[in-house]
Structure formats: C-alpha cells, structure tokens
Design an enzyme around this catalytic site. Structure first.
Site, PDB file in Angstrom:
ATOM      1  N   HIS A 261       0.983  -1.276  -0.098  1.00  0.00           N
ATOM      2  CA  HIS A 261       0.133   0.019  -0.132  1.00  0.00           C
ATOM      3  C   HIS A 261       0.744   1.262   0.121  1.00  0.00           C
ATOM      4  O   HIS A 261       1.979   1.354   0.563  1.00  0.00           O
ATOM      5  CB  HIS A 261      -0.956  -0.021   1.246  1.00  0.00           C
ATOM      6  CG  HIS A 261      -1.975   0.913   0.980  1.00  0.00           C
ATOM      7  ND1 HIS A 261      -1.915   2.296   1.336  1.00  0.00           N
ATOM      8  CD2 HIS A 261      -3.405   0.632   0.515  1.00  0.00           C
ATOM      9  CE1 HIS A 261      -3.273   2.937   1.114  1.00  0.00           C
ATOM     10  NE2 HIS A 261      -4.175   1.823   0.709  1.00  0.00           N
TER      11      HIS A 261
ATOM     12  N   ASP B  57      -7.959  -5.375   0.064  1.00  0.00           N
ATOM     13  CA  ASP B  57      -8.550  -6.156  -0.942  1.00  0.00           C
ATOM     14  C   ASP B  57      -7.981  -7.537  -1.075  1.00  0.00           C
ATOM     15  O   ASP B  57      -8.707  -8.373  -1.378  1.00  0.00           O
ATOM     16  CB  ASP B  57      -7.846  -5.528  -2.473  1.00  0.00           C
ATOM     17  CG  ASP B  57      -8.763  -4.309  -2.640  1.00  0.00           C
ATOM     18  OD1 ASP B  57      -9.762  -4.015  -2.404  1.00  0.00           O
ATOM     19  OD2 ASP B  57      -7.909  -3.509  -3.074  1.00  0.00           O
TER      20      ASP B  57
HETATM   21  N1  CMC Z   1       4.129  -7.904  -4.753  1.00  0.00           N
HETATM   22  C1  CMC Z   1       5.343  -7.802  -5.152  1.00  0.00           C
HETATM   23  N2  CMC Z   1       6.026  -6.761  -4.694  1.00  0.00           N
HETATM   24  C2  CMC Z   1       5.566  -5.364  -4.566  1.00  0.00           C
HETATM   25  C3  CMC Z   1       4.263  -5.490  -4.247  1.00  0.00           C
HETATM   26  C4  CMC Z   1       3.735  -6.722  -4.471  1.00  0.00           C
HETATM   27  N3  CMC Z   1       2.142  -6.403  -4.298  1.00  0.00           N
HETATM   28  N4  CMC Z   1       3.810  -4.149  -3.967  1.00  0.00           N
HETATM   29  C5  CMC Z   1       4.930  -3.473  -3.982  1.00  0.00           C
HETATM   30  N5  CMC Z   1       6.159  -4.402  -4.231  1.00  0.00           N
HETATM   31  C6  CMC Z   1       7.497  -3.957  -4.055  1.00  0.00           C
HETATM   32  C7  CMC Z   1       7.686  -3.212  -5.714  1.00  0.00           C
HETATM   33  O1  CMC Z   1       8.191  -4.205  -6.509  1.00  0.00           O
HETATM   34  C8  CMC Z   1       9.043  -2.420  -4.938  1.00  0.00           C
HETATM   35  O2  CMC Z   1      10.210  -3.098  -4.666  1.00  0.00           O
HETATM   36  P1  CMC Z   1      11.630  -2.534  -5.180  1.00  0.00           P
HETATM   37  O3  CMC Z   1      11.878  -1.352  -3.974  1.00  0.00           O
HETATM   38  O4  CMC Z   1      12.591  -3.618  -5.098  1.00  0.00           O
HETATM   39  O5  CMC Z   1      11.566  -2.042  -6.674  1.00  0.00           O
HETATM   40  C9  CMC Z   1       8.556  -2.045  -3.691  1.00  0.00           C
HETATM   41  O6  CMC Z   1       7.711  -3.130  -3.106  1.00  0.00           O
HETATM   42  C10 CMC Z   1       7.924  -0.575  -3.645  1.00  0.00           C
HETATM   43  O7  CMC Z   1       6.889  -0.618  -4.409  1.00  0.00           O
HETATM   44  P2  CMC Z   1       6.028   0.377  -5.215  1.00  0.00           P
HETATM   45  O8  CMC Z   1       5.019   0.084  -6.487  1.00  0.00           O
HETATM   46  O9  CMC Z   1       6.997   1.505  -5.542  1.00  0.00           O
HETATM   47  O10 CMC Z   1       4.976   1.022  -4.218  1.00  0.00           O
HETATM   48  P3  CMC Z   1       3.671   1.997  -4.441  1.00  0.00           P
HETATM   49  O11 CMC Z   1       3.631   2.803  -3.006  1.00  0.00           O
HETATM   50  O12 CMC Z   1       4.082   3.033  -5.516  1.00  0.00           O
HETATM   51  O13 CMC Z   1       2.434   1.056  -4.936  1.00  0.00           O
HETATM   52  C11 CMC Z   1       0.818  -0.248  -4.764  1.00  0.00           C
HETATM   53  C12 CMC Z   1       1.570   0.545  -3.760  1.00  0.00           C
HETATM   54  C13 CMC Z   1      -0.566  -0.680  -3.761  1.00  0.00           C
HETATM   55  C14 CMC Z   1       0.230   0.067  -6.178  1.00  0.00           C
HETATM   56  C15 CMC Z   1       1.671  -1.600  -4.915  1.00  0.00           C
HETATM   57  O14 CMC Z   1       1.616  -2.155  -3.685  1.00  0.00           O
HETATM   58  C16 CMC Z   1       0.943  -2.799  -5.683  1.00  0.00           C
HETATM   59  O15 CMC Z   1       0.977  -2.826  -6.806  1.00  0.00           O
HETATM   60  N6  CMC Z   1       0.177  -3.697  -4.765  1.00  0.00           N
HETATM   61  C17 CMC Z   1      -0.565  -4.812  -5.420  1.00  0.00           C
HETATM   62  C18 CMC Z   1      -2.000  -4.194  -5.981  1.00  0.00           C
HETATM   63  C19 CMC Z   1      -2.931  -4.026  -4.729  1.00  0.00           C
HETATM   64  O16 CMC Z   1      -2.937  -5.041  -3.829  1.00  0.00           O
HETATM   65  N7  CMC Z   1      -3.578  -2.762  -4.693  1.00  0.00           N
HETATM   66  C20 CMC Z   1      -4.628  -2.459  -3.780  1.00  0.00           C
HETATM   67  C21 CMC Z   1      -4.135  -1.208  -2.728  1.00  0.00           C
HETATM   68  S1  CMC Z   1      -5.321  -1.280  -1.305  1.00  0.00           S
HETATM   69  C22 CMC Z   1      -6.876  -0.839  -2.183  1.00  0.00           C
HETATM   70  C23 CMC Z   1      -6.794   0.512  -2.424  1.00  0.00           C
HETATM   71  O17 CMC Z   1      -6.679   1.588  -1.315  1.00  0.00           O
HETATM   72  O18 CMC Z   1      -6.805   1.091  -3.439  1.00  0.00           O
END
Ligand code: CMC
Length: 427
Positions: free
Chosen positions: A316, A373
């Site tokens: 998140h 989720d």
């Molecule tokens: N599985 C594996 N690795 C992950 C995941 C995941 N679900 N989420 C983040 N990472 C890793 C990512 O690869 C990165 O690694 P590194 O630092 O080595 O490059 C690190 O964690 C940080 O990730 P980020 O993409 O920079 O984080 P963000 O804050 O931009 O993204 C997110 C947040 C929710 C989009 C992301 O965690 C994600 O894609 N999660 C899966 C989709 C999901 O469950 N979304 C629902 C969110 S909750 C409902 C809502 O409020 O919308």
C-alpha cells in the site's frame, strides 16, 4: 514570518526563500509552497504526489506507520464493530454520528431514494451481454446526471445533502442492475422494507417477485451474518482520504462539472488493479495458483525483479504497517469460516500466501502487508458474490466518501482548478 518555517536555498543563485510550515490536528506538518514558483521561477517535481498534500481536509485521517484510520476522528475499529454503514454515511456527510431518531429518518430517506428513473433503465439495454458491471456502472452514473441537472449548481447545505443522499441511495440499484444486465436476467426493484445492505443483496440474488432461491427446505433466506459482513465491508471502504480515485473526483470537481460526472470518473479510476480492481485480481490470482503446493513458486515470482508479477492484495502507498481495515476483515473472515462452515481451497491458498509473505524478508523489508483487497475478495466469494461485482461493491461503499470530499472541495474557498506543471524534456 512565523518561527515555524522552512528555508530553501538555490545553490546556483545563493538566493534563499522562507516558507511557512502549516500544522494539522494530526499527522505530519505541511510546507506551504503555494508561492514557490512566483518566488523562484522553479516548479516542484513529485510524480505520484508522494510528498504532496493536495488539499486541506477534515474528513479522514490515516497514520500509515501506525496502521491507524479514522473517519471524522472516530477510529475505524469502533465504526466497524459498533456502528452500521448507514451511521458511517451520516457521520461522513455531517461530521457527527446520528442519534436514534436522526438515523431512522436518514435510513428511511435512503430507502425511498433508491429507485431509478424509468428512462435510465433503458440505458442498460445499450450494453452488450457480458459487459463488465464497472463499465456499465460508470456510464449509468454519468447518465444519472442528466436526470438531475440542477445538482450542478447546488451551493447550500440542503442542496448538497439532497444530491449526496440521492447518489448514495441509487448506486446499489445501478450496481445490481449492471450485474443482472451482464447475465441477461430481469432487474429486481429496490424494496423499501429492507435496509441498505440487505436490499442490495436481494437485488443481486432474488428471483423476479423478490423471492430467494427455492430448495427442498423452502426459500434460502439471506443470513444475518452475510448482511453484517457486507455492511462492514461497505464501512471499511467508505473513505480513504486523498487516494487515486478521490483525487480524480476532486480534480473533476475543480472544473465545475456535475457531481455525478465526478463520481463516474472516480468509478473509472477505481477500476484499475493497482487500486480498487485489486480485489477482483486477488481471486483471479488465487484461482491461477490453483493449489497450496504451488504458492511458494508464485511468491518467488513476485520477488523476481525481472518478472512483473505482483502479489495482488499486498502493499500500500500509505500503510507501511498492517492495513487496519485488513485486520478487521481477517477477523471477519475467520468468523464467517465458522458460521458459514467454509473451508475452501481458495481460503487455504490465501492462508498459505499470508503465512509465507509475512515471514519473508522481501515483504518484511519493503513493508508489504496484506491490504483490504486481499480479504474482501475471499469474504465476497464466501458471500456468493461473483468476481466481477467485487469492485462495484467497493464503489458502493466509497460513494459516500467521494461525495463528501466533493462537497468539501466546493466549500473550501482556497480550492483551485487542478492544474499541475511538468518537467519538459521533449524537442
Ligand atoms: N508484490 C510484490 N512486490 C511488491 C508489491 C506486491 N504486491 N507491491 C510492491 N512491491 C515492491 C515493488 O516491486 C517495489 O520493490 P523495489 O523497491 O525492489 O523496486 C517496492 O515493493 C515498492 O513498491 P512501489 O510500487 O514503489 O509502491 P507504491 O506505493 O508505488 O505502490 C501499490 C503501492 C498498492 C500500487 C503496490 O503495492 C501494488 O501494486 N500492490 C498490488 C495491488 C494491490 O493490492 N492494490 C490494492 C491497494 S489497497 C486498495 C486501495 O486502497 O486502492
């Protein structure tokens, strides 16, 4: 200038600029950079708004490090366990929890407003069979604006409340009709004898005439535990401060468009799998994994930087600790497992993922915990709700938050049209 300030120095020109630090009632202080461009001729650069407060708000507070969430100051745990979704809606809209009589009036008003103009029913026929309910829902909410053109110019509290209550009431009806159209089955009209959540489940499940599935022992009634579980899910989704879809709603509000068009835009923004669409993707992913013994291989894929596979329902932007909504739902999931006597393979796969990920250094070091989720998908499956309706259910819960934020934007005299700048690197 007050002592609470921050000085920025341009190392090329040696010129310094001092900016006030604004204090909130909770959460980090905010550096007021509104005059920065005028002062320095420079823009600030913050893709994804990771360090930017886009507005002042009194609606929802999140402390991502502590895993804390409050609506209007009330902790989410209190709302989820001691209050209904209707009470939560009233709280978000007005800032106060309702007393018994006020709640009764509010609840009755919401029941009576749930019907759709007959003209709107025809819209559904324009969509192909199998149309995803999110697409139909977004289109139907835009179409709804044509029936209530006056709301574009509402300016006083009575006007705001009527507009907000109307959309909160009609969203479940539109969502249920969108679903039933996707299956080609007749619509079930709202029933004013039923409360918000039971009414929605009835519009989803009933046969024409409002009766439930008939089995050897009679009609299968909707169970109280199912209503309670879905009501809690609505409450947990009701608002989440300046997330992607709410930012879109406020952005559309800033141009002066109709509030229901802003809600429709929020629905479109929510659909993506990085946001509300994740709940549908969680179940699709559990089905793809297929069995408990394959979980480890998929976890390895999620950790591989060369593979764009992500574990859906994990991570998140704001919560760097357990999502407090996920904690509540984990408890609810365990309760449902006992009460509905569920022990499915999907649940077993989900439990295995949770167990491995929570103990794996990749996830621990990046603060990747299960989010809301991860559990809603499993609970909604237990409630016999099909995957394509998971994100529409998020929409039903979130509409009150979007519309509350829309009203807040309109009332805020400092609001401006959303118009960021860019770092141009083209020809
Ligand atoms: N599985 C594996 N690795 C992950 C995941 C995941 N679900 N989420 C983040 N990472 C890793 C990512 O690869 C990165 O690694 P590194 O630092 O080595 O490059 C690190 O964690 C940080 O990730 P980020 O993409 O920079 O984080 P963000 O804050 O931009 O993204 C997110 C947040 C929710 C989009 C992301 O965690 C994600 O894609 N999660 C899966 C989709 C999901 O469950 N979304 C629902 C969110 S909750 C409902 C809502 O409020 O919308």
């Amino acid at each position: 200038m007050s002592k609470q300030s921050f000085t920025l120095t341009n190392n090329q020109t040696k010129q310094s600029y001092e900016y006030p630090i604004l204090e909130g009632t909770r959460g980090p202080s905010v550096l007021d950079l509104r005059s920065f461009f005028k002062d320095s001729g420079l823009f600030t650069y913050d893709p994804g708004y990771t360090s930017t407060a886009s507005c002042t708000s009194t609606v929802t507070f999140i402390d991502g490090a502590k895993g804390e969430l409050r609506y209007r100051g009330v902790p989410i745990e209190t709302l989820a366990t001691e209050h209904s979704y209707m009470e939560t809606c009233y709280l978000l809209l007005t800032g106060e929890l309702p007393d018994k009589d006020t709640l009764q009036d509010f609840d009755l008003e919401i029941r009576h407003r749930a019907f759709l103009h007959e003209g709107l029913r025809h819209l559904f026929a324009a969509f192909p069979d199998n149309a995803h309910p999110m697409a139909t829902l977004s289109a139907a909410v835009t179409a709804l604006s044509t029936f209530y053109d006056d709301h574009k110019s509402c300016q006083d509290d009575a006007g705001y409340q009527e507009m907000a209550r109307r959309i909160i009431s009609k969203i479940p009806t539109i969502a249920a009709f969108s679903y039933r159209h996707s299956l080609g089955i007749p619509f079930i009209q709202p029933d004013i004898d039923l409360g918000f959540t039971k009414n929605f489940l009835t519009m989803m499940r009933a046969y024409p005439g409002g009766k439930m599935h008939l089995c050897a022992t009679g009609h299968e009634e909707i169970k109280e535990v199912e209503v309670r579980a879905l009501d809690t899910i609505f409450t947990l989704h009701a608002d989440h401060e300046q997330n992607a879809s709410t930012t879109v709603v406020r952005g559309v509000a800033s141009t002066g468009a109709h509030p229901y068009v802003a809600i429709s835009s929020g629905i479109s923004a929510l659909w993506g799998r990085a946001h509300g669409g994740a709940n549908e993707s969680v179940i699709a992913q559990l089905e793809l994994i297929g069995s408990v013994d394959k979980v480890e291989a998929f976890i390895e894929r999620a950790k591989d930087p060369d593979d764009d596979f992500r574990l859906m329902g994990f991570g998140h932007r704001v919560y760097k600790n357990f999502d407090p909504r996920a904690k509540i739902l984990k408890g609810l999931q365990d309760e449902l497992r006992v009460e509905l006597n569920l022990n499915t393979e999907l649940m077993a796969i989900a439990r295995k993922i949770e167990e491995i990920a929570l103990n794996d250094d990749y996830f621990i070091s990046r603060n990747l915990y299960p989010n809301i989720d991860f559990y809603t998908g499993i609970i909604l499956t237990a409630l016999q709700i099909p995957k394509s309706m998971f994100t529409p259910i998020f929409v039903i819960g979130r509409t009150v938050g979007w519309i509350t934020q829309w009203i807040e934007f309109k009332k805020d005299e400092t609001s401006k049209i959303a118009r960021p700048r860019q770092l141009y690197r083209g020809k």
